[in-house]
Every structure is written in C-alpha cells, then in structure tokens.
Design an enzyme around this catalytic site. Structure first.
Site, mmCIF file in Angstrom:
data_model
loop_
_atom_site.group_PDB
_atom_site.id
_atom_site.type_symbol
_atom_site.label_atom_id
_atom_site.label_comp_id
_atom_site.label_asym_id
_atom_site.label_seq_id
_atom_site.Cartn_x
_atom_site.Cartn_y
_atom_site.Cartn_z
ATOM 1 N N CYS A 113 0.811 -1.223 0.000
ATOM 2 C CA CYS A 113 0.000 0.000 0.000
ATOM 3 C C CYS A 113 0.845 1.276 0.000
ATOM 4 O O CYS A 113 0.344 2.345 -0.301
ATOM 5 C CB CYS A 113 -0.927 0.014 1.211
ATOM 6 S SG CYS A 113 -1.958 -1.440 1.296
ATOM 7 N N HIS A 249 -3.822 7.079 3.358
ATOM 8 C CA HIS A 249 -4.135 5.767 2.792
ATOM 9 C C HIS A 249 -5.511 5.354 3.317
ATOM 10 O O HIS A 249 -5.807 5.493 4.499
ATOM 11 C CB HIS A 249 -3.064 4.763 3.219
ATOM 12 C CG HIS A 249 -3.375 3.361 2.814
ATOM 13 N ND1 HIS A 249 -3.850 3.043 1.561
ATOM 14 C CD2 HIS A 249 -3.300 2.185 3.503
ATOM 15 C CE1 HIS A 249 -4.043 1.747 1.495
ATOM 16 N NE2 HIS A 249 -3.726 1.198 2.653
ATOM 17 N N ASN A 279 -10.201 -0.326 0.241
ATOM 18 C CA ASN A 279 -8.747 -0.213 0.308
ATOM 19 C C ASN A 279 -8.177 -0.613 -1.053
ATOM 20 O O ASN A 279 -8.173 -1.787 -1.405
ATOM 21 C CB ASN A 279 -8.225 -1.133 1.421
ATOM 22 C CG ASN A 279 -6.716 -1.069 1.581
ATOM 23 O OD1 ASN A 279 -6.022 -0.492 0.741
ATOM 24 N ND2 ASN A 279 -6.213 -1.669 2.642
HETATM 25 O O1 UT7 Z 1 -3.752 -1.424 3.750
HETATM 26 C C1 UT7 Z 1 -2.736 -2.126 4.387
HETATM 27 C C2 UT7 Z 1 -2.890 -2.124 5.843
HETATM 28 N N1 UT7 Z 1 -4.101 -2.786 6.235
HETATM 29 C C3 UT7 Z 1 -4.783 -2.275 7.248
HETATM 30 O O2 UT7 Z 1 -4.431 -1.246 7.744
HETATM 31 C C4 UT7 Z 1 -5.947 -3.068 7.813
HETATM 32 C C5 UT7 Z 1 -5.926 -2.952 9.292
HETATM 33 N N2 UT7 Z 1 -6.945 -3.739 9.977
HETATM 34 C C6 UT7 Z 1 -8.259 -3.403 9.950
HETATM 35 O O3 UT7 Z 1 -8.677 -2.497 9.258
HETATM 36 C C7 UT7 Z 1 -9.180 -4.164 10.867
HETATM 37 O O4 UT7 Z 1 -8.422 -4.927 11.765
HETATM 38 C C8 UT7 Z 1 -10.195 -5.074 10.128
HETATM 39 C C9 UT7 Z 1 -11.237 -4.224 9.453
HETATM 40 C C10 UT7 Z 1 -9.461 -5.937 9.112
HETATM 41 C C11 UT7 Z 1 -10.901 -6.001 11.126
HETATM 42 O O5 UT7 Z 1 -11.564 -5.217 12.130
HETATM 43 P P1 UT7 Z 1 -11.346 -5.551 13.670
HETATM 44 O O6 UT7 Z 1 -12.199 -4.617 14.427
HETATM 45 O O7 UT7 Z 1 -9.859 -5.523 13.954
HETATM 46 O O8 UT7 Z 1 -11.942 -6.996 13.801
HETATM 47 P P2 UT7 Z 1 -11.235 -8.387 14.224
HETATM 48 O O9 UT7 Z 1 -10.298 -8.843 13.155
HETATM 49 O O10 UT7 Z 1 -10.676 -8.236 15.611
HETATM 50 O O11 UT7 Z 1 -12.477 -9.352 14.263
HETATM 51 C C12 UT7 Z 1 -13.560 -9.144 15.174
HETATM 52 C C13 UT7 Z 1 -14.648 -10.147 14.866
HETATM 53 C C14 UT7 Z 1 -14.145 -11.594 14.760
HETATM 54 O O12 UT7 Z 1 -15.126 -12.436 15.315
HETATM 55 P P3 UT7 Z 1 -14.960 -13.017 16.798
HETATM 56 O O13 UT7 Z 1 -13.682 -13.793 16.792
HETATM 57 O O14 UT7 Z 1 -14.888 -11.819 17.703
HETATM 58 O O15 UT7 Z 1 -16.196 -13.850 16.988
HETATM 59 C C15 UT7 Z 1 -14.081 -11.827 13.261
HETATM 60 O O16 UT7 Z 1 -14.220 -13.196 12.934
HETATM 61 O O17 UT7 Z 1 -15.263 -9.866 13.600
HETATM 62 C C16 UT7 Z 1 -15.266 -11.040 12.790
HETATM 63 N N3 UT7 Z 1 -15.191 -10.643 11.382
HETATM 64 C C17 UT7 Z 1 -16.292 -10.363 10.644
HETATM 65 N N4 UT7 Z 1 -17.595 -10.362 10.943
HETATM 66 C C18 UT7 Z 1 -18.445 -10.009 9.958
HETATM 67 C C19 UT7 Z 1 -14.099 -10.500 10.622
HETATM 68 N N5 UT7 Z 1 -14.451 -10.115 9.380
HETATM 69 C C20 UT7 Z 1 -15.785 -10.035 9.375
HETATM 70 C C21 UT7 Z 1 -16.725 -9.683 8.389
HETATM 71 N N6 UT7 Z 1 -18.042 -9.681 8.727
HETATM 72 N N7 UT7 Z 1 -16.364 -9.349 7.141
#
Ligand code: UT7
Length: 322
Positions: A113, A249, A279
C-alpha cells in the site's frame, strides 16, 4: 531552489461496483459490520480481462491532460503496484510503451500500500538531482485478483483502481519533504504467499490469496501512521497548524480518524474515499488526491500531507505545497 511539483492528477476506476449488500450474499458478513469496522460501503472491481497496466494507461491519460503535458515530455515513469500484469517487463515499461513515452528510466516500486508514496519520493529525488524534469508517477492495483472471495476477513476490504500524478521541476515550492520506512519483522501479519521463486505451485489454488492478521496490522498502522505524519512535518519545519489537508491511505476509517486526531486535524480537512473505493492499496492515496483536487477542496498553494502504510511493514509520507 529546485522543487518537484504535482502539476496534474488523474484516476481510473473499473466499471463494476460491488456493494456491501452484494457481499452479504457471498460470505457471512453484513453491511453494518463492514461500515462500522472499516468505513467501506462499496468498491470497484476489475473485469477478468482487465489488467493493472490497462488502468494505469487510463489514469495517466487524464493526468497528462490535466497537466497539459504531451507523452513526449515525460522523462521517467514510476509505477507502484503489488499486482503487476507480469513479473517482467515491469508495469512502468508496459505503460511507457502503450502511452508512446520515449525511452527513459521505467521504475516499479512494490511496497504494497505504500508503493505510490515510495514512487513520489524517488521521482522527487530524480527531479531535484537534475536527472528528470517531468515524471509520471502512478499507484495502481488489481488487488481483487489476489483475494480469496470466501475469506470474510479480507474480501470485504479491498478494491481496484489507479491514480496518476505528473511531477515537474519547478522553482515554486512543491514537495517539501518525504519520509520512508520499513520493518521486515512484521512480514507474517500481511503478505501474499506466492511469488516467482517461492511456492509457485500454490498459484491458481485457494492458498494464493492475501493473508492478513487484521487486528494486529491495525495496531501497528495506527501508531506508525501517527509517527510518520509528525516526522515529515518536523523534517520540513512545518507546524501541524499550517496543514490544510490530510490525504491518507484509505484502509480503514478508524485508522484515518486516529491519524487526524494525532495531528489535531478536524475530519473536514481529511479527504475520505474509503466509503466508495475500499482499500485500493497503492492506488488509494493518488486517487484520493485526485478526488480532493477535482471537487475543488484542495487548492493550489495549500499544504497537503499524504501518508500510507502497508505489507512489510512499509510506511511513508509526503508533505507538499500543491
Ligand atoms: O492497507 C494495508 C494495511 N491494512 C490495514 O491497515 C488493515 C488494518 N486492519 C483493519 O482495518 C481491521 O483490523 C479489520 C477491518 C481488518 C478487522 O476489524 P477488527 O475490528 O480488527 O476486527 P477483528 O479482526 O478483531 O475481528 C472481530 C470479529 C471476529 O469475530 P470473533 O472472533 O470476535 O467472533 C471476526 O471473525 O469480527 C469477525 N469478522 C467479521 N464479521 C463479519 C471479521 N471479518 C468479518 C466480516 N463480517 N467481514
């Protein structure tokens, strides 16, 4: 004093739009989850036959027209992408030929990115060193071709597109400072597992897809992006109070809000495209810059900070006067 200045911008977005509601039908997710956790509402996706260089050519044509620059004036092409058409020739070489740009250095940067920010920084150095007067810099991605569409952790996040800028040598202030960095210890948190010399047998299988530990990436991104914003301001001797625009970004609205807060910048001074583009990796910053300039918010003479963070981890920022 010699500067490099952005004198034209352009973007290209593929026709097909995939909404959060479309994704609800494909994986176990919801519009509500995607919007509140990421800020994304829709994203553009390339057609199967479309390539990164196809999008680069379209974005570059718009930027050249905006700058009033003919292809024969361009003395260097730099393209940042993680999803090139081919392993070689590089994307810049393909685009140079298709646009009728005369023989010149054609450089590809691949810092995920952050690739566009690296590209601008390299072009700025070539211009300041007197090696080029006019450079085409593009950030572009067909990143939806690198995704596992059954993995809800990643498939809801990304989109495709290309953003281009023309950088020209100038006596008027343009780019004031750039700051680049990387730390390879974080490789496992965000990577693509197939390359030219490793695990090529995975190509075309379910294993060939972006791997990301999102919440760990999130934490480092917030901290690093705040730091790179402050560092580039300090390098240029510019106060955060003098900043007119942040062009970040567009990975996640919550990361962008944290960076704005670190700069004491109200969200009205932040260009946001994450809701419409998702993204788009290397394309996100140049496309957001183009959006802000074309809708009349970012004006000539204003001070703009661009920053990005990506796989590697890599990071970078550019402070400039438009
Ligand atoms: O561009 C390069 C750099 N990339 C980034 O900067 C991305 C950085 N990360 C993020 O933007 C976020 O971490 C995400 C958007 C990817 C994820 O958000 P989060 O608030 O960190 O969620 P998480 O990964 O901690 O997941 C929380 C919950 C999990 O369920 P449990 O284990 O709590 O039951 C996931 O399985 O959300 C679940 N989950 C979803 N639920 C519905 C993960 N993806 C989804 C989804 N829909 N698409």
């Amino acid at each position: 004093m010699t500067y490099s200045r952005i004198v034209g911008t352009g973007r290209y977005l593929p026709e097909k739009i995939l909404t959060n509601f479309d994704l609800e039908k494909m994986v176990d997710t919801s519009d509500e989850w995607i919007r509140t956790r990421t800020g994304v509402e829709r994203r553009h996706c390339v057609a199967p036959e479309q390539t990164t260089s196809d999008m680069c050519v379209e974005a570059a044509k718009v930027a050249m027209e905006d700058a009033g620059v003919d292809p024969t004036e361009i003395e260097m092409v730099v393209i940042g992408t993680t999803s090139p058409d081919l392993i070689f020739p590089n994307a810049a070489t393909l685009v140079q030929h298709r646009l009728g740009i005369p023989a010149c250095p054609c450089i590809a940067t691949e810092e995920a990115c952050t690739s566009f920010i690296y590209g601008v920084s390299i072009a700025d150095k070539f211009i300041k060193a007197g090696e080029a007067k006019c450079v085409l810099v593009i950030g572009a991605e067909c990143i939806t071709k690198l995704i596992d569409w059954n993995d809800r952790n990643t498939c809801v996040l990304f989109g495709d597109g290309a953003g281009a800028v023309i950088l020209k040598r100038s006596d008027e202030p343009g780019i004031l400072a750039t700051h680049l960095g990387a730390d390879g210890q974080y490789k496992e948190l965000l990577y693509y597992p197939v390359g030219a010399s490793k695990d090529l047998y995975k190509a075309g299988t379910d294993e060939a897809a972006i791997m990301m530990t999102g919440n760990e990436v999130f934490k480092v991104a917030v901290k690093t992006l705040g730091n790179v914003a402050v560092e580039v301001l300090e390098k240029a001797g510019v106060s955060k109070d003098d900043l007119d625009w942040l062009v970040p970004h567009q990975a996640n609205i919550r990361i962008i809000q944290a960076t704005a807060k670190r700069l004491d910048l109200p969200m009205e001074k932040v260009i946001l495209t994450v809701q419409d583009h998702g993204n788009t990796s290397a394309a996100s910053v140049p496309m957001a810059l183009d959006v802000g300039i074309r809708d009349g918010r970012i004006k000539k003479g204003q001070t703009v900070l661009m920053e990005a963070f990506g796989g590697g981890f890599t990071w970078g920022s550019v402070l400039m006067q438009l």
